[in-house]
Write a protein that holds these residues in place. Structure first.
Motif, PDB file in Angstrom:
ATOM      1  N   ALA A 141      54.734  47.203 -30.390  1.00  0.00           N
ATOM      2  CA  ALA A 141      53.792  47.020 -29.299  1.00  0.00           C
ATOM      3  C   ALA A 141      54.343  45.921 -28.390  1.00  0.00           C
ATOM      4  CB  ALA A 141      52.423  46.626 -29.845  1.00  0.00           C
ATOM      5  N   ARG A 142      54.326  46.163 -27.085  1.00  0.00           N
ATOM      6  CA  ARG A 142      54.952  45.208 -26.163  1.00  0.00           C
ATOM      7  C   ARG A 142      54.344  43.801 -26.292  1.00  0.00           C
ATOM      8  NH1 ARG A 142      57.865  46.040 -21.508  1.00  0.00           N
ATOM      9  NH2 ARG A 142      57.257  48.248 -21.454  1.00  0.00           N
ATOM     10  N   LYS A 143      53.029  43.725 -26.395  1.00  0.00           N
ATOM     11  CA  LYS A 143      52.380  42.421 -26.485  1.00  0.00           C
ATOM     12  C   LYS A 143      52.839  41.679 -27.739  1.00  0.00           C
ATOM     13  CE  LYS A 143      47.835  40.179 -26.446  1.00  0.00           C
ATOM     14  NZ  LYS A 143      46.368  40.386 -26.381  1.00  0.00           N
ATOM     15  N   PHE A 144      52.947  42.402 -28.858  1.00  0.00           N
ATOM     16  CA  PHE A 144      53.402  41.770 -30.088  1.00  0.00           C
ATOM     17  C   PHE A 144      54.850  41.305 -29.955  1.00  0.00           C
ATOM     18  CE2 PHE A 144      55.063  41.588 -34.388  1.00  0.00           C
ATOM     19  CZ  PHE A 144      54.051  40.933 -35.073  1.00  0.00           C
ATOM     20  N   ALA A 145      55.692  42.139 -29.352  1.00  0.00           N
ATOM     21  CA  ALA A 145      57.100  41.779 -29.179  1.00  0.00           C
ATOM     22  C   ALA A 145      57.251  40.555 -28.282  1.00  0.00           C
ATOM     23  CB  ALA A 145      57.868  42.957 -28.601  1.00  0.00           C
ATOM     24  N   PHE A 171      54.869  50.133 -25.365  1.00  0.00           N
ATOM     25  CA  PHE A 171      55.738  49.747 -26.473  1.00  0.00           C
ATOM     26  C   PHE A 171      57.105  49.364 -25.933  1.00  0.00           C
ATOM     27  CE2 PHE A 171      57.011  54.044 -25.636  1.00  0.00           C
ATOM     28  CZ  PHE A 171      58.370  54.067 -25.941  1.00  0.00           C
ATOM     29  N   VAL A 172      57.934  48.800 -26.809  1.00  0.00           N
ATOM     30  CA  VAL A 172      59.324  48.503 -26.464  1.00  0.00           C
ATOM     31  C   VAL A 172      60.239  48.973 -27.582  1.00  0.00           C
ATOM     32  CG1 VAL A 172      58.846  46.549 -24.947  1.00  0.00           C
ATOM     33  CG2 VAL A 172      59.115  46.153 -27.406  1.00  0.00           C
ATOM     34  N   TYR A 173      61.466  49.353 -27.212  1.00  0.00           N
ATOM     35  CA  TYR A 173      62.508  49.675 -28.183  1.00  0.00           C
ATOM     36  C   TYR A 173      63.123  48.370 -28.675  1.00  0.00           C
ATOM     37  CZ  TYR A 173      62.664  54.490 -26.254  1.00  0.00           C
ATOM     38  OH  TYR A 173      62.374  55.767 -25.826  1.00  0.00           O
ATOM     39  N   LEU A 174      63.173  48.192 -29.999  1.00  0.00           N
ATOM     40  CA  LEU A 174      63.756  46.990 -30.588  1.00  0.00           C
ATOM     41  C   LEU A 174      65.209  47.176 -30.992  1.00  0.00           C
ATOM     42  CD1 LEU A 174      60.873  46.024 -33.056  1.00  0.00           C
ATOM     43  CD2 LEU A 174      61.222  45.156 -30.734  1.00  0.00           C
ATOM     44  N   GLY A 175      65.528  48.329 -31.569  1.00  0.00           N
ATOM     45  CA  GLY A 175      66.858  48.608 -32.087  1.00  0.00           C
ATOM     46  C   GLY A 175      66.911  50.048 -32.552  1.00  0.00           C
ATOM     47  N   ALA A 190      40.031  52.267 -39.739  1.00  0.00           N
ATOM     48  CA  ALA A 190      39.289  51.060 -40.065  1.00  0.00           C
ATOM     49  C   ALA A 190      40.090  49.820 -39.710  1.00  0.00           C
ATOM     50  CB  ALA A 190      38.941  51.052 -41.553  1.00  0.00           C
ATOM     51  N   ARG A 191      41.387  49.849 -40.013  1.00  0.00           N
ATOM     52  CA  ARG A 191      42.226  48.697 -39.707  1.00  0.00           C
ATOM     53  C   ARG A 191      42.352  48.494 -38.208  1.00  0.00           C
ATOM     54  NH1 ARG A 191      45.788  50.907 -44.173  1.00  0.00           N
ATOM     55  NH2 ARG A 191      45.375  49.584 -45.951  1.00  0.00           N
ATOM     56  N   ALA A 192      42.360  49.590 -37.444  1.00  0.00           N
ATOM     57  CA  ALA A 192      42.527  49.486 -36.001  1.00  0.00           C
ATOM     58  C   ALA A 192      41.350  48.775 -35.356  1.00  0.00           C
ATOM     59  CB  ALA A 192      42.687  50.874 -35.395  1.00  0.00           C
ATOM     60  N   GLN A 193      40.192  48.781 -36.008  1.00  0.00           N
ATOM     61  CA  GLN A 193      39.016  48.183 -35.424  1.00  0.00           C
ATOM     62  C   GLN A 193      39.018  46.661 -35.565  1.00  0.00           C
ATOM     63  OE1 GLN A 193      36.031  50.269 -37.595  1.00  0.00           O
ATOM     64  NE2 GLN A 193      36.146  52.100 -36.321  1.00  0.00           N
ATOM     65  N   ALA A 194      39.869  46.145 -36.449  1.00  0.00           N
ATOM     66  CA  ALA A 194      39.924  44.708 -36.649  1.00  0.00           C
ATOM     67  C   ALA A 194      41.037  44.106 -35.801  1.00  0.00           C
ATOM     68  CB  ALA A 194      40.184  44.401 -38.131  1.00  0.00           C
ATOM     69  N   PRO A 195      40.855  42.909 -35.259  1.00  0.00           N
ATOM     70  CA  PRO A 195      41.913  42.285 -34.468  1.00  0.00           C
ATOM     71  C   PRO A 195      43.116  41.955 -35.333  1.00  0.00           C
ATOM     72  CG  PRO A 195      40.155  40.705 -34.909  1.00  0.00           C
ATOM     73  CD  PRO A 195      39.665  42.052 -35.372  1.00  0.00           C
ATOM     74  N   ALA A 196      44.314  42.052 -34.737  1.00  0.00           N
ATOM     75  CA  ALA A 196      45.536  41.760 -35.475  1.00  0.00           C
ATOM     76  C   ALA A 196      45.581  40.277 -35.840  1.00  0.00           C
ATOM     77  CB  ALA A 196      46.752  42.130 -34.631  1.00  0.00           C
ATOM     78  N   SER A 197      45.998  40.011 -37.035  1.00  0.00           N
ATOM     79  CA  SER A 197      46.131  38.630 -37.477  1.00  0.00           C
ATOM     80  C   SER A 197      47.503  38.107 -37.100  1.00  0.00           C
ATOM     81  CB  SER A 197      45.943  38.560 -38.994  1.00  0.00           C
ATOM     82  OG  SER A 197      46.359  37.295 -39.466  1.00  0.00           O
ATOM     83  N   GLY A 198      47.546  36.858 -36.618  1.00  0.00           N
ATOM     84  CA  GLY A 198      48.825  36.253 -36.287  1.00  0.00           C
ATOM     85  C   GLY A 198      49.651  35.982 -37.523  1.00  0.00           C
ATOM     86  N   LYS A 199      49.033  36.094 -38.712  1.00  0.00           N
ATOM     87  CA  LYS A 199      49.728  35.845 -39.963  1.00  0.00           C
ATOM     88  C   LYS A 199      50.094  37.138 -40.684  1.00  0.00           C
ATOM     89  CE  LYS A 199      49.508  31.308 -39.940  1.00  0.00           C
ATOM     90  NZ  LYS A 199      50.722  30.448 -39.933  1.00  0.00           N
ATOM     91  N   ASN A 231      49.409  52.478 -30.295  1.00  0.00           N
ATOM     92  CA  ASN A 231      48.616  52.420 -29.075  1.00  0.00           C
ATOM     93  C   ASN A 231      47.177  51.988 -29.359  1.00  0.00           C
ATOM     94  OD1 ASN A 231      48.368  53.064 -26.124  1.00  0.00           O
ATOM     95  ND2 ASN A 231      46.859  54.516 -26.898  1.00  0.00           N
ATOM     96  N   ALA A 232      46.646  52.383 -30.519  1.00  0.00           N
ATOM     97  CA  ALA A 232      45.267  52.053 -30.885  1.00  0.00           C
ATOM     98  C   ALA A 232      45.131  50.631 -31.413  1.00  0.00           C
ATOM     99  CB  ALA A 232      44.761  53.048 -31.926  1.00  0.00           C
ATOM    100  N   GLY A 233      46.247  49.931 -31.588  1.00  0.00           N
ATOM    101  CA  GLY A 233      46.183  48.566 -32.083  1.00  0.00           C
ATOM    102  C   GLY A 233      46.217  48.434 -33.584  1.00  0.00           C
ATOM    103  N   ALA A 234      46.552  49.524 -34.288  1.00  0.00           N
ATOM    104  CA  ALA A 234      46.590  49.484 -35.748  1.00  0.00           C
ATOM    105  C   ALA A 234      47.938  49.051 -36.282  1.00  0.00           C
ATOM    106  CB  ALA A 234      46.242  50.863 -36.315  1.00  0.00           C
ATOM    107  N   VAL A 235      48.969  49.104 -35.443  1.00  0.00           N
ATOM    108  CA  VAL A 235      50.343  48.874 -35.881  1.00  0.00           C
ATOM    109  C   VAL A 235      51.028  47.911 -34.913  1.00  0.00           C
ATOM    110  CG1 VAL A 235      52.600  49.986 -36.216  1.00  0.00           C
ATOM    111  CG2 VAL A 235      50.514  51.150 -36.936  1.00  0.00           C
ATOM    112  N   ASP A 236      51.867  47.025 -35.455  1.00  0.00           N
ATOM    113  CA  ASP A 236      52.666  46.122 -34.625  1.00  0.00           C
ATOM    114  C   ASP A 236      54.060  46.680 -34.378  1.00  0.00           C
ATOM    115  OD1 ASP A 236      50.620  44.097 -34.615  1.00  0.00           O
ATOM    116  OD2 ASP A 236      51.237  43.583 -36.659  1.00  0.00           O
TER     117      ASP A 236
END
Length: 341
Positions: free
Chosen positions: A245-249, A128-132, A47-56, A104-109
């Motif tokens: 997610a690369r776009k979020f990073a 995705f990208v490796y952060l640390g 359900a969460r994956a269906q909603a766009p990610a909030s910038g906040k 990948n489904a957009g549910a997680v940053d």
């Protein structure tokens, strides 16, 4: 991380594999990565994956053990980000492959996974990208057998049923242990099961061995008297990674730096307060404190930046799975390095 899984006693049914959001993974992967795609989101995550990610909102994927659970329980990240108007949403997954599918489904940053799930994910086209990463913890995963099993070494696994979560960190441990013993992957009968299903199969003696990580490892040692025939020492690093997610990073680098800084503080506090961490985790994960102390004493602490040696190690894993045709193509792991502005 009895046959009842103490970590997920009330896990809902998984969504149908025909969900159209899964097609990207399924088209990108051949037989080896198809099993990665078989991990699915829980209904609440769907359900969460269906909603766009909030910038906040910072959406964190976690597994029910480890420093993300400690960070969640302490609430320090929420306090740190509140001044910036950022809220935190926590999404639980049963294992790394499923978490990366959620990403990948957009549910997680952002999330944390072991060393092998990112390889299967990259091969499947997850962006995705490796952060640390955490320092290596090779003792925190092992191949175990029932205490009365005649199996005393990895060599004796020839022709045996060995359970593991495909694409998880222990997949590489199994491959390396077999190689060291002079066996090939085809010399055993791999049985691909989630930790909960593998635990049930193990206590019912329907498999011969189980390749598993902490705290599932500590739990089966203490509760079922499982015997370790080999752990990761001298074979694998068992490194834990933070991924995004690369776009979020690319768009939220400062937010991710804040997260890593807070993680490092919690990590270093945890290292010096293991009994307190075990007591804090116990009611959250359904395991007694002594079992968690056993697992925590085999863990590693302290967030590190991704360096060349770490990428080289991940490349070795990718090359190994490519040669075994467990992933459908060769990878350039460094393509997934975070190049923060």
């Amino acid at each position: 991380m009895t046959s009842r899984d103490p970590f997920h006693p009330d896990t809902p049914a998984l969504i149908d594999p025909s969900d159209p959001r899964r097609r990207t993974l399924l088209k990108a992967a051949a037989a080896g990565v198809a099993s990665f795609a078989a991990g699915t989101l829980l209904p609440s995550q769907q359900a969460r994956a269906q909603a766009p990610a909030s910038g906040k909102t910072l959406r964190i994927g976690f597994q029910k053990y480890g420093n993300f659970v400690v960070l969640k329980a302490r609430g320090t990240l929420e306090k740190r980000l509140a001044a910036q108007g950022v809220s935190v949403q926590w999404l639980e997954f049963p294992a790394g492959p499923q978490l990366l599918e959620g990403l990948n489904a957009g549910a997680v940053d952002v999330g944390t996974v072991g060393e092998t799930p990112p390889i299967f994910a990259q091969a499947a086209g997850v962006d995705f990208v490796y952060l640390g990463n955490e320092p290596p913890a090779p003792k925190a995963e092992a191949i175990v057998v029932p205490h009365d099993s005649p199996i005393r070494s990895v060599v004796a696994l020839r022709g045996k049923k060995v359970a593991l979560n495909r694409g998880s960190n222990v997949h590489f441990l199994l491959v390396k242990a077999l190689q060291q013993a002079g066996l090939s992957y085809t010399d055993i009968q791999p049985v691909y099961l989630t930790p909960a299903d593998a635990r049930a199969a193990f206590v019912q003696n329907s498999i011969d061995a189980w390749v598993i990580w902490d705290p599932y490892l500590a739990a089966v040692e203490r509760q079922a008297n499982a015997r370790v025939i080999v752990n990761g020492e001298g074979l694998v690093r068992n490194t834990q990674y933070y991924v995004a997610a690369r776009k979020f990073a690319d768009t939220q680098p400062q937010l991710l730096r804040e997260l890593l800084a807070e993680l490092d503080q919690v990590d270093r506090w945890s290292r010096d307060h293991i009994p307190a961490v075990a007591s804090q985790l116990s009611p959250l994960v359904g395991l007694d404190a002594p079992t968690l102390e056993l697992a925590l004493n085999r863990s590693s602490f302290g967030v590190q930046p991704i360096d060349a040696a770490t990428l080289d190690y991940q490349q070795q894993i990718a090359d190994t799975f490519s040669e075994l045709k467990l992933i459908p193509k060769k990878l350039i792991v460094s393509d997934a390095k975070w190049r923060a502005a």
